[in-house]
Design a protein around this motif. Structure first.
Motif, PDB file in Angstrom:
ATOM      1  N   ARG A  28      -6.034  -2.939  -2.907  1.00 27.65           N
ATOM      2  CA  ARG A  28      -5.783  -2.165  -1.256  1.00 27.65           C
ATOM      3  C   ARG A  28      -4.449  -2.867  -0.783  1.00 27.65           C
ATOM      4  O   ARG A  28      -3.741  -1.909  -0.529  1.00 27.65           O
ATOM      5  N   LYS A  75      -1.258  -0.193  -0.177  1.00 23.94           N
ATOM      6  CA  LYS A  75      -0.715   0.020   1.074  1.00 23.94           C
ATOM      7  C   LYS A  75       0.878  -0.311   1.274  1.00 23.94           C
ATOM      8  O   LYS A  75       1.531   0.409   1.749  1.00 23.94           O
ATOM      9  N   TRP A  83     -12.126   0.055  -6.615  1.00 20.36           N
ATOM     10  CA  TRP A  83     -11.593   0.383  -5.376  1.00 20.36           C
ATOM     11  C   TRP A  83     -12.026  -0.364  -4.282  1.00 20.36           C
ATOM     12  O   TRP A  83     -11.634  -0.280  -3.152  1.00 20.36           O
ATOM     13  N   TRP A  92     -10.449   6.746   1.701  1.00 16.51           N
ATOM     14  CA  TRP A  92     -11.129   5.654   0.826  1.00 16.51           C
ATOM     15  C   TRP A  92     -12.668   5.900   0.985  1.00 16.51           C
ATOM     16  O   TRP A  92     -13.060   6.543   2.033  1.00 16.51           O
ATOM     17  N   GLU A  96      -9.381  -6.264  -3.133  1.00 16.19           N
ATOM     18  CA  GLU A  96      -8.584  -6.399  -1.827  1.00 16.19           C
ATOM     19  C   GLU A  96      -7.006  -6.367  -2.589  1.00 16.19           C
ATOM     20  O   GLU A  96      -6.402  -5.762  -1.779  1.00 16.19           O
ATOM     21  N   SER A 111      -5.127   8.119  -1.366  1.00 11.43           N
ATOM     22  CA  SER A 111      -6.026   8.402  -2.484  1.00 11.43           C
ATOM     23  C   SER A 111      -7.072   9.489  -2.095  1.00 11.43           C
ATOM     24  O   SER A 111      -7.264   9.802  -0.926  1.00 11.43           O
TER      25      SER A 111
END
Length: 326
Positions: A127, A131, A121, A170, A124, A137
């Motif tokens: 993530r 997005k 998690w 997150w 990068e 999440s």
């Protein structure tokens, strides 16, 4: 359904390049409506940092893809764990927007007493694609869904209704990387510890790899409802058939009854002369057909030779056939 699990077969090893290319091509082509991913977490787990009794850590927050000093088996272990996670990220990057995805992995609980573990998690690349796909999440204790152990678990998905099934957002940390939430520290239940080895020499966390039944049901319900909600609308039909149906709906009830009676009367009459009967006299077959259906014919207008019994098929040269067609 396609299930990929090394517990089933060695042929499911997705570190094999050829197998992976075959699978990712199917994903790219939109052959799957739903994808559930749970890559091996042994090298990404915080449990290896909890004490010095278990396997050695092979990565950390500072070195997420493996310690640079690793050699031999530990280096191979770290590289395999990295490869499988990166292929899951590639799946999210490749899957069409119409495919709903879900990724399950342990929660990132930050610093432990022996160091600062890494978690998927934190990556990068993960993530960024989350997005881009509009994914949310959540995190929850598995005991919420029937397990007899807490096991803090995180989901990543674009499925509608996801946020209602756990604590959203997150992971949050202090400046020293201690976990602050969003999951409460306690689940409110009393559970046995899952740290260290069991009586048979295995690790106490091993049985927790399987999802509890209620959690399976939750996942299945969540993803099915999302899939069903986003199904493309069923066509109502069109053209002549749709116009005919609309016409029937607009007729008066009395008119419709008259048409039904007229249809019954026509059914008792002799069938009209049919050009195909002439073919039967020349050894051809009288093709069966329903009302409004056209004869099965070839490009020259006569019944196809394949529609006749074998003994009556004309196998003369094309020149003689051409005379008949003319």
């Amino acid at each position: 359904m396609t299930e990929i699990d090394l517990q089933i077969s060695e042929d499911h090893d997705m570190s094999d390049e050829d197998r992976w290319q075959e699978l990712i091509t199917k994903i790219r082509n939109g052959e799957f409506d739903i994808i559930i991913m749970s890559p091996p977490c042994s090298t990404w787990s915080r449990a290896v940092w909890a004490n010095r009794l278990g396997p050695k850590p092979v990565r950390s927050r500072e070195f997420p893809f493996g310690f640079p000093w690793l050699k031999g088996d530990l280096k191979e272990k770290a590289e395999l764990g990295t490869l499988l996670v990166m292929r899951c990220i590639e799946t999210l990057e490749t899957a069409p927007a119409t495919t709903v995805c879900l990724w399950e992995h342990p929660e990132d609980l930050g610093r432990s007493r022996n160091g600062t573990p890494v978690s998927v998690w934190q990556l990068e690349a993960l993530r960024a694609v989350a997005k881009k796909r509009g994914m949310e999440s959540i995190v929850f204790h598995q005991c919420t869904y029937g397990a007899d152990y807490p096991k803090l678990t995180r989901f990543l998905s674009e499925a509608d209704g996801l946020l209602q099934l756990g604590f959203s957002g997150w992971p949050i940390f202090s400046k020293d990387f201690y976990y602050l939430g969003p999951l409460p520290r306690s689940c409110g239940h009393a559970h046995r510890a899952l740290i260290g080895a069991n009586d048979t020499g295995g690790f106490k966390t091993a049985p927790t790899a399987a999802y509890p039944p209620q959690m399976n049901e939750m996942i299945a319900t969540l993803l099915f409802q999302h899939w069903h909600k986003h199904l493309p609308p069923t066509p109502d039909g069109g053209g002549v058939e749709k116009a005919a149906v609309s016409g029937v709906e607009n007729r008066q009830e009395g008119d419709l009854e008259k048409e039904v009676e007229a249809g019954k009367a026509r059914a008792t009459e002799e069938p009209p002369e049919d050009p195909a009967r002439e073919l039967a006299g020349r050894g051809g077959s009288y093709p069966m057909r329903g009302p409004g259906q056209r004869l099965f014919h070839d490009g020259a207008g006569l019944c196809s030779q394949g529609n006749k019994r074998p003994a009556f098929r004309d196998i003369s040269p094309m020149s003689s056939l051409g005379e008949e067609f003319l």
